[in-house]
Design a protein around this motif. Sequence first.
Motif, PDB file in Angstrom:
ATOM      1  N   PRO A   1       0.787  -1.242   0.000  1.00 55.27           N
ATOM      2  CA  PRO A   1       0.000   0.000   0.000  1.00 55.27           C
ATOM      3  C   PRO A   1       0.814   1.284   0.000  1.00 55.27           C
ATOM      4  O   PRO A   1       0.299   2.330  -0.407  1.00 55.27           O
ATOM      5  CB  PRO A   1      -0.826  -0.113   1.277  1.00 55.27           C
ATOM      6  N   THR A   2       2.069   1.252   0.447  1.00 58.64           N
ATOM      7  CA  THR A   2       2.853   2.493   0.530  1.00 58.64           C
ATOM      8  C   THR A   2       4.059   2.472  -0.388  1.00 58.64           C
ATOM      9  O   THR A   2       4.945   3.315  -0.269  1.00 58.64           O
ATOM     10  CB  THR A   2       3.323   2.733   1.980  1.00 58.64           C
ATOM     11  N   TRP A   3       4.096   1.525  -1.314  1.00 58.96           N
ATOM     12  CA  TRP A   3       5.239   1.430  -2.224  1.00 58.96           C
ATOM     13  C   TRP A   3       5.395   2.731  -3.029  1.00 58.96           C
ATOM     14  O   TRP A   3       4.451   3.206  -3.646  1.00 58.96           O
ATOM     15  CB  TRP A   3       5.059   0.257  -3.180  1.00 58.96           C
ATOM     16  N   GLY A   4       6.583   3.310  -2.981  1.00 64.46           N
ATOM     17  CA  GLY A   4       6.879   4.507  -3.762  1.00 64.46           C
ATOM     18  C   GLY A   4       6.295   5.797  -3.230  1.00 64.46           C
ATOM     19  O   GLY A   4       6.437   6.840  -3.870  1.00 64.46           O
ATOM     20  N   LEU A   5       5.642   5.776  -2.066  1.00 62.97           N
ATOM     21  CA  LEU A   5       5.026   6.984  -1.527  1.00 62.97           C
ATOM     22  C   LEU A   5       5.994   7.721  -0.601  1.00 62.97           C
ATOM     23  O   LEU A   5       6.889   7.125  -0.006  1.00 62.97           O
ATOM     24  CB  LEU A   5       3.759   6.636  -0.749  1.00 62.97           C
ATOM     25  N   ASP A   6       5.781   9.041  -0.462  1.00 59.95           N
ATOM     26  CA  ASP A   6       6.587   9.809   0.482  1.00 59.95           C
ATOM     27  C   ASP A   6       6.114   9.511   1.905  1.00 59.95           C
ATOM     28  O   ASP A   6       5.087   8.859   2.123  1.00 59.95           O
ATOM     29  CB  ASP A   6       6.529  11.307   0.180  1.00 59.95           C
ATOM     30  N   VAL A   7       6.872   9.997   2.873  1.00 62.49           N
ATOM     31  CA  VAL A   7       6.605   9.664   4.274  1.00 62.49           C
ATOM     32  C   VAL A   7       5.220  10.113   4.722  1.00 62.49           C
ATOM     33  O   VAL A   7       4.490   9.360   5.380  1.00 62.49           O
ATOM     34  CB  VAL A   7       7.684  10.285   5.190  1.00 62.49           C
ATOM     35  N   SER A   8       4.829  11.316   4.361  1.00 56.01           N
ATOM     36  CA  SER A   8       3.531  11.833   4.813  1.00 56.01           C
ATOM     37  C   SER A   8       2.371  11.039   4.211  1.00 56.01           C
ATOM     38  O   SER A   8       1.388  10.750   4.894  1.00 56.01           O
ATOM     39  CB  SER A   8       3.397  13.318   4.468  1.00 56.01           C
ATOM     40  N   SER A   9       2.496  10.661   2.932  1.00 60.64           N
ATOM     41  CA  SER A   9       1.440   9.864   2.297  1.00 60.64           C
ATOM     42  C   SER A   9       1.359   8.480   2.923  1.00 60.64           C
ATOM     43  O   SER A   9       0.270   7.944   3.157  1.00 60.64           O
ATOM     44  CB  SER A   9       1.695   9.739   0.794  1.00 60.64           C
ATOM     45  N   ALA A  10       2.527   7.896   3.211  1.00 60.77           N
ATOM     46  CA  ALA A  10       2.550   6.577   3.837  1.00 60.77           C
ATOM     47  C   ALA A  10       1.911   6.625   5.221  1.00 60.77           C
ATOM     48  O   ALA A  10       1.129   5.737   5.589  1.00 60.77           O
ATOM     49  CB  ALA A  10       3.992   6.069   3.925  1.00 60.77           C
ATOM     50  N   GLU A  11       2.216   7.648   5.975  1.00 54.21           N
ATOM     51  CA  GLU A  11       1.638   7.784   7.314  1.00 54.21           C
ATOM     52  C   GLU A  11       0.123   7.928   7.250  1.00 54.21           C
ATOM     53  O   GLU A  11      -0.604   7.408   8.107  1.00 54.21           O
ATOM     54  CB  GLU A  11       2.255   8.995   8.032  1.00 54.21           C
ATOM     55  N   PHE A  12      -0.363   8.618   6.232  1.00 55.52           N
ATOM     56  CA  PHE A  12      -1.813   8.782   6.069  1.00 55.52           C
ATOM     57  C   PHE A  12      -2.462   7.422   5.800  1.00 55.52           C
ATOM     58  O   PHE A  12      -3.514   7.109   6.370  1.00 55.52           O
ATOM     59  CB  PHE A  12      -2.106   9.738   4.906  1.00 55.52           C
ATOM     60  N   ILE A  13      -1.824   6.619   4.939  1.00 56.14           N
ATOM     61  CA  ILE A  13      -2.347   5.287   4.643  1.00 56.14           C
ATOM     62  C   ILE A  13      -2.378   4.438   5.904  1.00 56.14           C
ATOM     63  O   ILE A  13      -3.361   3.745   6.191  1.00 56.14           O
ATOM     64  CB  ILE A  13      -1.502   4.594   3.557  1.00 56.14           C
ATOM     65  N   TYR A  14      -1.304   4.491   6.688  1.00 52.48           N
ATOM     66  CA  TYR A  14      -1.254   3.725   7.935  1.00 52.48           C
ATOM     67  C   TYR A  14      -2.381   4.141   8.874  1.00 52.48           C
ATOM     68  O   TYR A  14      -3.004   3.300   9.540  1.00 52.48           O
ATOM     69  CB  TYR A  14       0.092   3.932   8.632  1.00 52.48           C
ATOM     70  N   GLN A  15      -2.626   5.440   8.964  1.00 50.72           N
ATOM     71  CA  GLN A  15      -3.689   5.949   9.839  1.00 50.72           C
ATOM     72  C   GLN A  15      -5.037   5.357   9.451  1.00 50.72           C
ATOM     73  O   GLN A  15      -5.813   4.930  10.307  1.00 50.72           O
ATOM     74  CB  GLN A  15      -3.739   7.475   9.754  1.00 50.72           C
ATOM     75  N   LYS A  16      -5.327   5.318   8.144  1.00 50.49           N
ATOM     76  CA  LYS A  16      -6.601   4.782   7.677  1.00 50.49           C
ATOM     77  C   LYS A  16      -6.698   3.281   7.936  1.00 50.49           C
ATOM     78  O   LYS A  16      -7.778   2.756   8.271  1.00 50.49           O
ATOM     79  CB  LYS A  16      -6.786   5.079   6.189  1.00 50.49           C
ATOM     80  N   MET A  17      -5.573   2.586   7.805  1.00 50.02           N
ATOM     81  CA  MET A  17      -5.571   1.152   8.081  1.00 50.02           C
ATOM     82  C   MET A  17      -5.873   0.886   9.557  1.00 50.02           C
ATOM     83  O   MET A  17      -6.634  -0.018   9.897  1.00 50.02           O
ATOM     84  CB  MET A  17      -4.224   0.554   7.688  1.00 50.02           C
ATOM     85  N   LEU A  18      -5.279   1.677  10.433  1.00 46.16           N
ATOM     86  CA  LEU A  18      -5.505   1.509  11.865  1.00 46.16           C
ATOM     87  C   LEU A  18      -6.947   1.852  12.239  1.00 46.16           C
ATOM     88  O   LEU A  18      -7.522   1.248  13.153  1.00 46.16           O
ATOM     89  CB  LEU A  18      -4.517   2.366  12.655  1.00 46.16           C
ATOM     90  N   GLU A  19      -7.548   2.819  11.528  1.00 43.26           N
ATOM     91  CA  GLU A  19      -8.956   3.128  11.755  1.00 43.26           C
ATOM     92  C   GLU A  19      -9.836   1.938  11.382  1.00 43.26           C
ATOM     93  O   GLU A  19     -10.815   1.621  12.079  1.00 43.26           O
ATOM     94  CB  GLU A  19      -9.359   4.369  10.951  1.00 43.26           C
ATOM     95  N   CYS A  20      -9.490   1.279  10.276  1.00 45.19           N
ATOM     96  CA  CYS A  20     -10.232   0.076   9.870  1.00 45.19           C
ATOM     97  C   CYS A  20     -10.119  -0.993  10.951  1.00 45.19           C
ATOM     98  O   CYS A  20     -11.115  -1.641  11.322  1.00 45.19           O
ATOM     99  CB  CYS A  20      -9.674  -0.469   8.555  1.00 45.19           C
ATOM    100  N   ARG A  21      -8.913  -1.187  11.450  1.00 48.36           N
ATOM    101  CA  ARG A  21      -8.685  -2.189  12.497  1.00 48.36           C
ATOM    102  C   ARG A  21      -9.509  -1.868  13.741  1.00 48.36           C
ATOM    103  O   ARG A  21     -10.115  -2.756  14.343  1.00 48.36           O
ATOM    104  CB  ARG A  21      -7.199  -2.234  12.835  1.00 48.36           C
TER     105      ARG A  21
END
Length: 206
Positions: free
Chosen positions: A116-136
């Motif tokens: 999900p975060t391949w090739g993304l910058d740090v801020s974009s990756a962190e945003f993806i992680y946040q959404k994943m944790l919300e799903c969890r």
Amino acid sequence: HGGNIVHRGQDITNQGSYILRERGLAYVPADRLRRGSSLRSSVLENMIISTHHTFLKRGIINQNAVKSFGRNLSKNFSISTELDVPIGTLSGGNIQKVILSRELAALSDFIMFSEPTWGLDVSSAEFIYQKMLECRKNRVAILLISSNLDEILGLADVIVVMYRGRVVGKFANNGELTKELIGEYMLGLRDNFSAAEDEEPENNEA
């Protein structure tokens, strides 16, 4: 190589994508450019590609409802672009946010993330992680496929390692696992299941 996929007690192994979508299963693919989006289509068209039928009334798309839907997704997922521009003109991070917004909007209880975060910058990756944790937090089942071991160790509750199409290790992520140990399973140097499979079944006679 084999086995079945069961969702809510029903075998869905050979079901098509339409039925899987109807069941509320979501998927964020590794190749966001060729499999996750239609680059020549607009951002808004990409947002509704899986749910456009829900905006139909007597065969005509309700444009006001579609635009409202798109604006809400843009706001909630911090997508910084106009809705009518081709998605192919966006940065990788914004394309991934569009895909993520679309999948989560149609999500019921299961989502698969592949790199999900391949090739993304740090801020974009962190945003993806946040959404994943919300799903969890909302008790959504998540299957995360990733070659980033830091990502796996930081997010996963259970870690399954595969080598040449087989599961070779399954672990609770209890804080004791290391990247070095997981790497040995990834390279086929360790296998927790081969011995059990190689054992001959007992010939029990009554």
